[in-house]
Structure formats: structure tokens, C-alpha cells
Design an enzyme around this catalytic site. Structure first.
Site, PDB file in Angstrom:
ATOM      1  N   HIS A 182       1.102  -0.823   0.035  1.00 19.40           N
ATOM      2  CA  HIS A 182       0.267   0.079   0.239  1.00 19.40           C
ATOM      3  C   HIS A 182       0.873   0.830  -0.461  1.00 19.40           C
ATOM      4  CE1 HIS A 182       0.676   0.865   4.657  1.00 19.40           C
ATOM      5  NE2 HIS A 182       0.902  -0.262   4.522  1.00 19.40           N
ATOM      6  N   GLU A 183       0.687   2.433  -1.020  1.00 18.99           N
ATOM      7  CA  GLU A 183       1.493   3.533  -0.756  1.00 18.99           C
ATOM      8  C   GLU A 183       2.546   3.968  -1.587  1.00 18.99           C
ATOM      9  OE1 GLU A 183      -1.931   5.001   1.747  1.00 18.99           O
ATOM     10  OE2 GLU A 183      -0.647   3.137   1.934  1.00 18.99           O
TER      11      GLU A 183
END
Length: 299
Positions: free
Chosen positions: A224-225
């Protein structure tokens, strides 16, 4: 879906419609900040209408307090998580009433999906609600795409998962591990290739970004990210952890692992099987476990 912040503090009259990360804030979103990253509060100077769960003791200027609603607490991650999980529950209740339809071509299509012209989707795929896919896409059998905005000339091999739930946890008062809801997306540029059995996690509080011409081999996990810049090339079996930044035209060899929150510089090379625990400068080659500068790159 919107949340009225005056339910928390009557002095503020704005709504929150999503989440973001203090390192890359967006207006009208919720976020949290601990003392560990207190220096990032300055990022809010150009923004307003944010709901910020901040650790007690962090100094915030009067100007920032006027622009944004700060909620000071001992454990900002816990407070943020409970707010976000409540927000996500309402969203889930809405989405649970939406329907998927089985197309004549044998794949499932959610509501409010946009797919460009000349796109080809094989049977057994699932395209989630609100997904956007550009023109000339090819998506092969068994792939699932949710929480994503994808550009033109996209190629997705079999059984890839794009937009999966991020692995972001917090501890409650009893020390139990609990999940923070995923409210971010995956943003994919043009001419990107996703390999077979890849897993691309959606951003927990921001977006996972894959820029133009990125090429991913099979069996890759992108956390994520994470941010993969233009022309990055990742070979089979790689793990890129959350918030990692992979520079333009970087090359990562087979079965390598990239630690969370570090950067791999542009035009750098990560040798096969490397375990990268520290950031790598541009145009450098590292190898090994832990990864170190290759002999010819040592200064």
C-alpha cells in the site's frame, strides 16, 4: 459519502469525504500524525478542511488550527483507525446494496464502471464498482480489479489482483491487532504491464501509484502507498513493501525484497535475491542480504 466534522468539534463547519497521509495531504480528508513524523505537519500549510488526529505534545500553529480541525490524543493511530473504520462501515453498507452483473463475455462488472474503447476482458475476471480503465486494455482470465483508476494500453496477465485490501494494523487498548480500513486506490498510468498472480494493494490512507510504462513480471507483491515511477522494471517474485518509492527506470532483480518507506533511486539496479533495507541512491547497484553497494559502485 461525507462526514460532518462539527459532530467532533462544533467550531468547524466542513465535511470529510476520504482519507490521506500527512506526508501527502488532501483537502477534506482525515489523517493522523504521531510525534515520530511531527515535522510533516508543515505540509498542511497549503491545505484546509482536514481532520487531523494528532499526538498530544505536537506543536501546531494557530493558523493551521484555524484551517484544519486537530484532535489531540495519546494514541492518534487508534483514534484515527476507529474513525476510519466507522466511515468504512457506512461505505460498505452502501456498496453491499450495489450489484454485479455477469456480462455476455463471462466476466463480472460492477456499477459505475468506465472502460475505454477497444478493450478486451477474458472470462472469469471481476471489475469492481467505480473502476476506471482506459482504451486498448487487455485483461486476462481470472483477474480482479477494484479501487483502481487505470490509463490506456494496459496489459494484465492471468489471476492478478489489483486494489486488494492493504495490510495496515493498529493495536487496541488490550494490545490486540486490529485492521485499519482501506479507503485509498491504485492509480495506474499508461502502457503498464501487470504480471500473472501479482497483488497490488490499494492505498490505506493515500494511493498506490504505478506510473507510465512500468513493467511487472509474475508473482510480485506491491504494498500500500508504494510509488513506482516511470519505466521501472520489476522481475519475478519481488516484494515491495508499503510506502516504498521505486525510481524512474530502476531495475529490480528476481526474488528481491524492498523494505517499507525507503527509496530506490532512478536508474539504479537491485541484484537478484537482494534484501534492501536502506535507501539506494540513483544510478547505483546493490546486491546481497542485506543489500550493499556492488564493488564497482563503491566510492
Amino acid at each position: 459519502m461525507e462526514y460532518f466534522v462539527n459532530q467532533i468539534d462544533a467550531d468547524y463547519n466542513f465535511t470529510v469525504d476520504g482519507v490521506s497521509y500527512i506526508g501527502n495531504p488532501k483537502m477534506n480528508t482525515a489523517m493522523y500524525v504521531s510525534k515520530k513524523v511531527a515535522h510533516l505537519v508543515k505540509n498542511l500549510e497549503a491545505f484546509r478542511n482536514c481532520l487531523v488526529f494528532a499526538e498530544e505534545g505536537i506543536e501546531v500553529s494557530d493558523k493551521l488550527k484555524q484551517q484544519n480541525c486537530f484532535v489531540f490524543c495519546k494514541n492518534p493511530q487508534l483514534s484515527y483507525a476507529r474513525f476510519v473504520n466507522g466511515f468504512a462501515k457506512e461505505k460498505h453498507n452502501i456498496d453491499s446494496k450495489r450489484k454485479y452483473k455477469l456480462t455476455d463475455d463471462g466476466y463480472y462488472l460492477g456499477e459505475n464502471v468506465q472502460i475505454g474503447c477497444n478493450s478486451y476482458i477474458e472470462p472469469g475476471c471481476l471489475i469492481g464498482h467505480d473502476v476506471v480503465i482506459g482504451s486498448n486494455a487487455t485483461i486476462l482470465a481470472g483477474s480482479t480489479i477494484k479501487n483502481a483508476v487505470i490509463g490506456d494500453d494496459f496489459f494484465c496477465n492471468e489471476n492478478a489482483v489489483i486494489g486488494s485490501t492493504s495490510f495496515t494494523m493498529y493495536e487496541d487498548e488490550d494490545g490486540n491487532k486490529c485492521r485499519i480500513a482501506t479507503l485509498g486506490k491504485v492509480i495506474i498510468g499508461n502502457c503498464v504491464e501487470i504480471g500473472a498472480c501479482n497483488n497490488i494493494a490499494a492505498g490505506g490512507c493515500g494511493d498506490t501509484v504505478i506510473e507510465d510504462y512500468v513493467k511487472l513480471d509474475g508473482l510480485i507483491h506491491i504494498g500500500h502507498e508504494a510509488h513506482l515511477h516511470k519505466n521501472a522494471e520489476l522481475t519475478a517474485g519481488i516484494i515491495v513493501a508499503g510506502f516504498a518509492d521505486i525510481g524512474e527506470s530502476a531495475y529490480i532483480g528476481i526474488n528481491s525484497s524492498i523494505r517499507n518507506r525507503i527509496s530506490v533511486g532512478s536508474h539504479s539496479i537491485i541484484g537478484m535475491g537482494s534484501n534492501v533495507t536502506r535507501s539506494v541512491e540513483a544510478e547505483k547497484t546493490v546486491v546481497g542480504n542485506p543489500a550493499r553497494l556492488f564493488a564497482t559502485d563503491k566510492e
